[in-house]
Design a protein around this motif. Sequence first.
Motif: not given
Length: 330
Positions: A124-131, A264-271, A297-306
Motif C-alpha cells: 500500500l505504501f509502495l509509492g511513499p517508500l519510493y519517495s 498518510l500517503p501523498r495523493l496529489w502534488g509534485r514529488v 504515482y505509478v507505484l502508488l497505483v501498482v502498490g494498491a492493486v497488488s
Amino acid sequence: MSKSDDSLRSLFKAGISSHPTNPPLTTTTASLLIALYALVYFVPFYFSRTARPSPTLSRDTPSVIRARIGSVTVSCAVCCATTYLVLTQTGSAPASTSKVLHLMGIWPPALADSARAVLLTALLFLGPLYSYLIVDDGWRSWLALEPLRELWEEWTVWRNYVAGPITEEILYRSASIPLMLAAQAPVKETILLSPFLFGLSHFHHFYEFRLTHPQVPIAAAVARSLFQLTYTTLFGAYATFLFVRTGSLPAVCAVHAFCNAMGLPRLWGRVRRPWEWEESAVGGQRSSSVLWSVGYYVLLVVGAVSWYRNLWALTQSGNALISPEAFLSM
C-alpha cells in the motif's frame, strides 16, 4: 491441523459451528467490555498531574509521555487479565489457557505470518517508500542507523513507533477481539466494532489540541479530529482483519508501527528532491524532473492493486481465528 485447533475453532468462531455452544457472554456484554477497555486506556491520563496536559504542558512533553506509557501498560495488563478470566472462568465450556493465549494472538507468535502482513501493508505504501528511500535519500540515514538512534533518544519517536502500537494493539486486538469471538458475534460486527471504539479513543486529542492551540478555530479543530477518527477507524478495521486472519499479535503490532512511520500517503502534488523544495521556497529555478512524480504515482497505483490482489493470499494462516468461509457472510 491438530484436534485441539479444531475444537478451538468450533468453540469460538462466530457462527461457524453447526452446533454452537452456549457462549460465555453475549455480544452486548462483549461490546460493553470493549467500550470499558477504551475508557480504561485513556481516562487515567487525566487523573495524574504528570500525565494530564495543560495549556503550558504538551502531550509531547517527555515527562507526559513517560507517565502515559506507564499508565497504559497498567491498563493493558488489567484488560488482558479481565479477558483471560472471562474466557477461562465463565460459560458452559470455559477455555483452557492455551486456547486463550491463541485467541489473544500471544501463542504461537506466528512470526512468518507477521512478516507477510508487513509485506502486504508495504504494498500500500509502495509509492511513499519510493519517495522516502529513493527520492529523499532515506536509505542513507538507514545505513547510518539514524532512525534507530532517534528511537532511543526521542520520547515522541519511542511513543509513536513502539509503546503506542504495542499497547494499543494489546488492548484493542489482543484483549478485545477474543471477547467478540467468544460471544460468537457476526464477523462484520467483530471487525468493525472494536475499530470504531479504537477511533473514538483518539477523540480526546481534540481536547488536548484545543488546550495547546486555542487560536485555532473550533470548526477546524473538530474537522481535524473527525479526520483522525475516520482514518484510525479504518486502520483499526484493517488491523482487526489481519489479527483474525493471522491470529498473531506481533503481526498487528508490526503493521501498526510501520503505518505510524509512513503516515498518510501523498495523493496529489509534485514529488521533488529535498533541495528542490528549498530552491522553490526562495524563488529559485525548479529543476525537479517530472519523472519523480510519475514514478511515485505509478507505484502508488501498482502498490494498491497488488495489495488488493494479495490481501487474502498473504494473510492466509493456520493460526487464523476465523475461517475463510466465515467471511462469505459479511
